[in-house]
Design a protein around this motif. Structure first.
Motif, PDB file in Angstrom:
ATOM      1  N   LYS D  92       9.101  24.969  79.802  1.00 27.23           N
ATOM      2  CA  LYS D  92      10.508  25.071  80.178  1.00 27.23           C
ATOM      3  C   LYS D  92      10.893  26.448  80.717  1.00 27.23           C
ATOM      4  O   LYS D  92      12.050  26.672  81.069  1.00 27.23           O
ATOM      5  CB  LYS D  92      11.403  24.703  78.988  1.00 27.23           C
ATOM      6  CG  LYS D  92      11.197  23.299  78.449  1.00 27.23           C
ATOM      7  CD  LYS D  92      11.635  22.204  79.412  1.00 27.23           C
ATOM      8  CE  LYS D  92      13.110  21.918  79.314  1.00 27.23           C
ATOM      9  NZ  LYS D  92      13.466  20.638  79.960  1.00 27.23           N
ATOM     10  N   TYR D  97      11.814  28.263  85.585  1.00 28.77           N
ATOM     11  CA  TYR D  97      12.512  29.441  86.090  1.00 28.77           C
ATOM     12  C   TYR D  97      11.687  30.217  87.098  1.00 28.77           C
ATOM     13  O   TYR D  97      12.233  30.870  87.982  1.00 28.77           O
ATOM     14  CB  TYR D  97      12.935  30.339  84.931  1.00 28.77           C
ATOM     15  CG  TYR D  97      13.935  29.673  84.017  1.00 28.77           C
ATOM     16  CD1 TYR D  97      15.186  29.297  84.504  1.00 28.77           C
ATOM     17  CD2 TYR D  97      13.645  29.400  82.692  1.00 28.77           C
ATOM     18  CE1 TYR D  97      16.114  28.670  83.671  1.00 28.77           C
ATOM     19  CE2 TYR D  97      14.569  28.780  81.856  1.00 28.77           C
ATOM     20  CZ  TYR D  97      15.797  28.419  82.350  1.00 28.77           C
ATOM     21  OH  TYR D  97      16.705  27.800  81.541  1.00 28.77           O
ATOM     22  N   ARG D 100      12.398  28.782  90.357  1.00 35.79           N
ATOM     23  CA  ARG D 100      13.785  29.098  90.713  1.00 35.79           C
ATOM     24  C   ARG D 100      13.894  30.528  91.241  1.00 35.79           C
ATOM     25  O   ARG D 100      14.663  30.809  92.163  1.00 35.79           O
ATOM     26  CB  ARG D 100      14.696  28.922  89.492  1.00 35.79           C
ATOM     27  CG  ARG D 100      16.158  28.848  89.855  1.00 35.79           C
ATOM     28  CD  ARG D 100      17.062  28.883  88.619  1.00 35.79           C
ATOM     29  NE  ARG D 100      17.054  30.201  88.019  1.00 35.79           N
ATOM     30  CZ  ARG D 100      17.746  30.541  86.927  1.00 35.79           C
ATOM     31  NH1 ARG D 100      18.477  29.620  86.305  1.00 35.79           N
ATOM     32  NH2 ARG D 100      17.690  31.752  86.443  1.00 35.79           N
ATOM     33  N   GLY D 126      10.090  17.306  88.836  1.00 36.92           N
ATOM     34  CA  GLY D 126       9.686  17.801  87.523  1.00 36.92           C
ATOM     35  C   GLY D 126      10.291  19.189  87.334  1.00 36.92           C
ATOM     36  O   GLY D 126      11.255  19.547  88.004  1.00 36.92           O
ATOM     37  N   GLU D 127       9.723  19.973  86.437  1.00 38.10           N
ATOM     38  CA  GLU D 127      10.279  21.306  86.197  1.00 38.10           C
ATOM     39  C   GLU D 127      10.279  22.137  87.483  1.00 38.10           C
ATOM     40  O   GLU D 127      11.255  22.806  87.806  1.00 38.10           O
ATOM     41  CB  GLU D 127       9.496  22.040  85.100  1.00 38.10           C
ATOM     42  CG  GLU D 127       9.519  21.384  83.727  1.00 38.10           C
ATOM     43  CD  GLU D 127      10.908  21.197  83.157  1.00 38.10           C
ATOM     44  OE1 GLU D 127      11.795  22.001  83.494  1.00 38.10           O
ATOM     45  OE2 GLU D 127      11.121  20.250  82.380  1.00 38.10           O
ATOM     46  N   LYS D 130      12.891  20.875  89.899  1.00 36.41           N
ATOM     47  CA  LYS D 130      14.225  21.216  89.371  1.00 36.41           C
ATOM     48  C   LYS D 130      14.564  22.686  89.656  1.00 36.41           C
ATOM     49  O   LYS D 130      15.681  23.014  90.062  1.00 36.41           O
ATOM     50  CB  LYS D 130      14.271  20.973  87.850  1.00 36.41           C
ATOM     51  CG  LYS D 130      14.357  19.510  87.435  1.00 36.41           C
ATOM     52  CD  LYS D 130      14.310  19.381  85.887  1.00 36.41           C
ATOM     53  CE  LYS D 130      14.547  17.967  85.394  1.00 36.41           C
ATOM     54  NZ  LYS D 130      13.374  17.084  85.452  1.00 36.41           N
ATOM     55  N   ALA D 134      17.608  23.856  92.199  1.00 34.55           N
ATOM     56  CA  ALA D 134      18.722  24.681  91.710  1.00 34.55           C
ATOM     57  C   ALA D 134      18.872  25.941  92.560  1.00 34.55           C
ATOM     58  O   ALA D 134      19.978  26.319  92.944  1.00 34.55           O
ATOM     59  CB  ALA D 134      18.492  25.049  90.248  1.00 34.55           C
ATOM     60  N   ALA D 135      17.737  26.582  92.858  1.00 34.55           N
ATOM     61  CA  ALA D 135      17.788  27.824  93.636  1.00 34.55           C
ATOM     62  C   ALA D 135      18.339  27.573  95.033  1.00 34.55           C
ATOM     63  O   ALA D 135      19.170  28.334  95.536  1.00 34.55           O
ATOM     64  CB  ALA D 135      16.391  28.438  93.728  1.00 34.55           C
ATOM     65  N   LYS D 137      20.199  24.993  96.136  1.00 31.89           N
ATOM     66  CA  LYS D 137      21.618  24.632  96.068  1.00 31.89           C
ATOM     67  C   LYS D 137      22.458  25.900  95.916  1.00 31.89           C
ATOM     68  O   LYS D 137      23.519  26.034  96.512  1.00 31.89           O
ATOM     69  CB  LYS D 137      21.840  23.699  94.873  1.00 31.89           C
ATOM     70  CG  LYS D 137      23.245  23.109  94.777  1.00 31.89           C
ATOM     71  CD  LYS D 137      23.378  22.246  93.514  1.00 31.89           C
ATOM     72  CE  LYS D 137      24.657  21.390  93.540  1.00 31.89           C
ATOM     73  NZ  LYS D 137      24.748  20.521  92.347  1.00 31.89           N
ATOM     74  N   CYS D 152      13.107  10.945  85.990  1.00 32.82           N
ATOM     75  CA  CYS D 152      13.369  12.168  86.750  1.00 32.82           C
ATOM     76  C   CYS D 152      14.324  11.892  87.917  1.00 32.82           C
ATOM     77  O   CYS D 152      15.168  12.723  88.252  1.00 32.82           O
ATOM     78  CB  CYS D 152      12.065  12.764  87.274  1.00 32.82           C
ATOM     79  SG  CYS D 152      10.991  13.350  85.956  1.00 32.82           S
ATOM     80  N   GLN D 155      17.826  11.838  86.537  1.00 26.25           N
ATOM     81  CA  GLN D 155      18.277  13.216  86.307  1.00 26.25           C
ATOM     82  C   GLN D 155      18.708  13.859  87.624  1.00 26.25           C
ATOM     83  O   GLN D 155      19.728  14.535  87.701  1.00 26.25           O
ATOM     84  CB  GLN D 155      17.136  14.067  85.736  1.00 26.25           C
ATOM     85  CG  GLN D 155      16.762  13.757  84.310  1.00 26.25           C
ATOM     86  CD  GLN D 155      15.717  14.734  83.779  1.00 26.25           C
ATOM     87  OE1 GLN D 155      14.664  14.879  84.372  1.00 26.25           O
ATOM     88  NE2 GLN D 155      16.015  15.388  82.672  1.00 26.25           N
ATOM     89  N   ASP D 159      22.277  15.404  88.695  1.00 31.94           N
ATOM     90  CA  ASP D 159      22.383  16.819  89.055  1.00 31.94           C
ATOM     91  C   ASP D 159      22.952  17.014  90.462  1.00 31.94           C
ATOM     92  O   ASP D 159      23.103  18.154  90.923  1.00 31.94           O
ATOM     93  CB  ASP D 159      21.009  17.497  88.952  1.00 31.94           C
ATOM     94  CG  ASP D 159      20.527  17.580  87.502  1.00 31.94           C
ATOM     95  OD1 ASP D 159      21.340  17.348  86.582  1.00 31.94           O
ATOM     96  OD2 ASP D 159      19.343  17.870  87.278  1.00 31.94           O
ATOM     97  N   PHE D 161      21.789  15.571  93.537  1.00 28.11           N
ATOM     98  CA  PHE D 161      20.902  15.528  94.692  1.00 28.11           C
ATOM     99  C   PHE D 161      20.594  14.079  95.053  1.00 28.11           C
ATOM    100  O   PHE D 161      20.393  13.253  94.168  1.00 28.11           O
ATOM    101  CB  PHE D 161      19.590  16.270  94.398  1.00 28.11           C
ATOM    102  CG  PHE D 161      19.796  17.684  93.951  1.00 28.11           C
ATOM    103  CD1 PHE D 161      20.267  18.639  94.836  1.00 28.11           C
ATOM    104  CD2 PHE D 161      19.537  18.063  92.646  1.00 28.11           C
ATOM    105  CE1 PHE D 161      20.472  19.955  94.421  1.00 28.11           C
ATOM    106  CE2 PHE D 161      19.734  19.371  92.223  1.00 28.11           C
ATOM    107  CZ  PHE D 161      20.207  20.317  93.115  1.00 28.11           C
TER     108      PHE D 161
END
Lengths: 336, 336, 336, 336
Positions: D92, D97, D100, D126-127, D130, D134-135, D137, D152, D155, D159, D161
């Protein structure tokens, strides 16, 4: 088209280059496209004969525009001039989105710093500060802002950023970014209180915002980490990274997206064409804002990049709104 | 202070109320605070004697301001008037943040709809559209936008929303929101193609944006779901939810935050005081924009709500910027 | 299907209702679908004969699942049970997105508060806290978080929220939201230090998180503002708004989106079908997690709402990944 | 500590290096810290004597962990092994991150592309997907996603998308990013339909996701733009930029934040210490997940970077939750 410029010019070189541009024996300029007003200044002052043949001036900087308004006020402006600095496609695109695209890039290229969870203090919430704040929030930073103007401060609050004074948060800031257009915004006294590992850079105006000179004292050691990155070492071992010696960090350490440059360049080109082609009498020897319709035209030329499809007004709708179907669509004072 | 108004007034009641306000025998108005220009119109036209005693008019609506400029142009404006509609604290707060705070609220209170992943089409990307788009993106909706103005369209692209025509996405939209200020933006032909369960509402101007009249045909059935929510049933069983019969959904179905109202009301009050106290000669019988300094003052009065701390310019900084330390901090044309 | 329940049941009513469900003379239950474990408890304990005819239990609450694991450990579980509380479609949808959709709604419906720029303290950064934080950041609030678990705290930092203790920010918080699952998270001592106008509510567990009892002292006055909103008045005139008397504010003051309910209900229904149809021997008298494939099936049933189109693995890709083309696609311990 | 590795190793070099690590005459390894399982494989297979002296293996990659579970299943694992790949602080943080922080950086450093308004297709949510979504967007891109797993995909919808197939949007995508862990996700047929100027890169697994080999045909011309950037030219003049020849673009063209590396390295170090110090009998020759408490300890060590302050449970609260005050705070299957 001869070009006179190179990287690392001295002040003297700089003026020689400008002089070459305006005074060549082999050509005669009839329009000036200026950024800062130096070419305009030189031509009007030193080459009065040549300046009589100039049909118009297009200026895109705050400083250059300021000078033109002063000339006009003093009755010394002898040709029509276009202020493209204050066109929408300049102030709301170049000033806002360019920082949004480049601040993270500049920080990463120079320091490889992780931005998630970092505490960032931005001085100033004009267009540049707004762009930086949005970008940094987008990557998970915690952003604080300083402001002098209560209207921008209120916008900042509503946008979800805490408005503080530098002294409120200077001890906890991981990154400090100036974006005020002012001078001595960050001074030695502030930097003395920052924590080790902090990063300082300037996204605002020239190299005046951070008092870099105050760091050139015998008690501090400068270590060059890499191009554009200095690590300043305090006597107790504290280190602060200063980027681009306080000059604009996105110009020095990032790459300006060509799309943003295209918008501004198109605006300038259209302003030149307008002044050159305008029937005699349309423009007097004064400073003009870019006609709204041209601003809209510049924008429309850039929409295909985004597969964007405009909606067209019906005749009834245009009549109801009191608009031409081809624009302009907003009053001159509309803020966007 | 007598008030003449009640919920559910008829047109005739409306004019009776205004008449009572301006013509009472027991009092004599000396200032007008108007929203739409009807009181101004009635007083100037029907009570010329009383209107001579008026010292100033403050108007906050687009329509009312338009009328004042027309009166001024025609030489029929006999008192100074203040256009507070175009003050920053109105256009960039009331118009932008109020929709951002209320669109989700209005949709939830009326329909309890989940917004995550929903496809939302917003017509118009002025301040209202910008506020709606930001709020809906914030809760995970996928937002599409229509625009007629290429500048707003370009902002929209840069803000990460796809600019489309209604026809491009009407079949897939779950929610359709109008925010254009125009009429007949959504017509029967569009609604015929929407999918069952879709929601339509208006955040823009009056009740003109959605052609509600076109839904009152014998082949469609209207079912009242609850106050302000109608389910329109097509012959094939398709249902569309229309909110507030096409009137402003946030005024009808949500609650305007008192903070936003406070900003606008403060602006109006200051404008009244300024016109009343101004030394003779400062204002002629014309329409004026609110002085920038008052706009800034209104903002500063609202900062303590946010624990916001302004930074003060040093003498050197003020001089460098050519500013007074107490403002105004920006030129009149600054866009924020 | 008879239903025994009404709004405002007493504790005695509650147990009478459950008793009616499991002991009717006119029918014989063969499956239990429970939320909290009370029906399961009553049936197993008081109606052993009837419980012998039960083919399976499906339980969706933390508490109920906890009881089942205890029964199983003690060797007293006599039928197979399915723990749907810990299915992905419950923990990562119901627990996360439901708060994200409802916290702003609950605050708006009860208090009409503007959220832009407000300082919000959220206690807990589990799924519920994550959902609340995302929603409030999306409308421009400034969010602080408390956590006991360093892993969740680190996620919180990376997501851009400051991790604090209550005491660090209690004096400046405009809104305080509990989401911990614990008790006495907010106590009188905290509330004594909050500022006037602050709002307190609970999004977590039962009514234990805020010590509401500590506010029922003679020195404080309770004023009912409207249904579910109490204004507590301190001797010095300070007022704090308490929502839903500390019970779950989204259940009490908002509306849970039917889509989220559908996901959870589908999961329960599939679990019931699986237990009922399973060949003898597939499940023993133990507690089972929902098979991953069923979780995936529940998700796939809800994708058409979003016009979402899944990609299918080619034979080669499935082989390369060691997967069946129809799933399951992830190991049981995958965290999503 | 001797190190055997250099940039640009051949396959043969690679195995020589590993051999040197495990078989030196001058030292005897007693623990293995592996990333991919190659050192483990070589030691167990070729140096049985030395492998008897190994007290434990720590492995952090998906592939290596897979091999360990296979060895264990086959009864051939002769020492305890710790799977740190599936610790929370790995899956996680590193997986989410790190992308990201690096995807925008990698795109900017290689292409200087403006991201606002760009249409980006991400394969996989997946991670890694994601983090990328996020980055992107956050900088104003419009993001589309492909997925094979309905959970997924759901999700992704929630979120905000759009979930599509590659074919739905391949013609309009400006940037295509793979993050699936699979092979041949983007094939020649897709790239033939992309528009000129598009950018393709891989954030997922090895260099298998994009079928780069299919671009090495006589009809296409490869032009090296700069290190790690190739412009592939189609016969009609269309150009596509391929980054890092399809290898992981953030490893090749960006800089992994040291903070993320620190989290993973700390986890590995603690796992090594635990296996080395564990009293005989605590671990058998099997594969173990990192104890939750160690995961929490790793997180707690990294909180001071963010000035984060944890809250401590009171005795009553710990008892109410059934927890130790020092953790672990969550069940092993908790998803975060």
């Amino acid at each position: 088209m001869p070009v006179f410029a190179w990287k690392g010019e001295s002040e003297q070189d700089f003026w020689w280059c400008i002089d070459q541009c305006v005074s060549s024996e082999s050509w005669q300029p009839n329009m000036i496209l200026d950024d800062g007003g130096d070419a305009t200044h030189l031509l009007l002052k030193r080459y009065p004969a040549a300046s009589n043949l100039i049909k118009g001036i297009v200026e895109e900087s705050v400083t250059g525009v300021h000078r033109l308004y002063q000339l006009s006020k003093a009755g010394k402006l002898t040709v029509p001039a276009m202020n493209v600095n204050d066109s929408v496609t300049k102030t709301k695109f170049d000033n806002l989105y360019c920082p949004r695209e480049t601040i993270v890039d500049a920080l990463k290229r120079t320091t490889d710093v992780m931005l998630g969870g970092k505490q960032v203090l931005i001085c100033g919430y004009g267009e540049v500060g707004k762009g930086c704040a949005a970008a940094l929030k987008g990557v998970g930073a915690i952003v604080y802002v300083t402001e002098i103007d209560p209207i921008c401060a209120l916008q900042c609050c509503m946008d979800g950023f805490k408005v503080v004074t530098i002294n409120d948060v200077i001890r906890q800031a991981d990154i400090l970014i100036t974006a005020t257009g002012n001078k001595d915004v960050v001074i030695r006294e502030h930097m003395d209180r920052m924590k080790t590992g902090a990063i300082i850079c300037n996204m605002g105006h020239s190299n005046t915002e951070i008092d870099v000179q105050s760091l050139r004292t015998p008690d501090l050691t400068w270590e060059k980490v890499r191009s554009q990155v200095d690590s300043i070492v305090w006597p107790d071992g504290k280190r602060i990274s200063l980027l681009a010696e306080g000059r604009l960090v996105n110009l020095s350490c990032s790459a300006i997206p060509s799309f943003v440059v295209s918008i501004t360049a198109t605006t300038q080109a259209l302003a030149l064409i307008e002044l050159f082609n305008a029937p005699s009498g349309r423009y007097k020897s004064d400073v003009y804002l870019l006609p709204k319709k041209m601003d809209e035209y510049v924008a429309s030329l850039h929409l295909p990049t985004f597969d964007a499809h405009l909606t067209e007004l019906t005749d009834e709708q245009a009549k109801y709104m009191g608009l031409q179907k081809t624009g302009p669509f907003k009053p001159q004072y509309y803020r966007y």
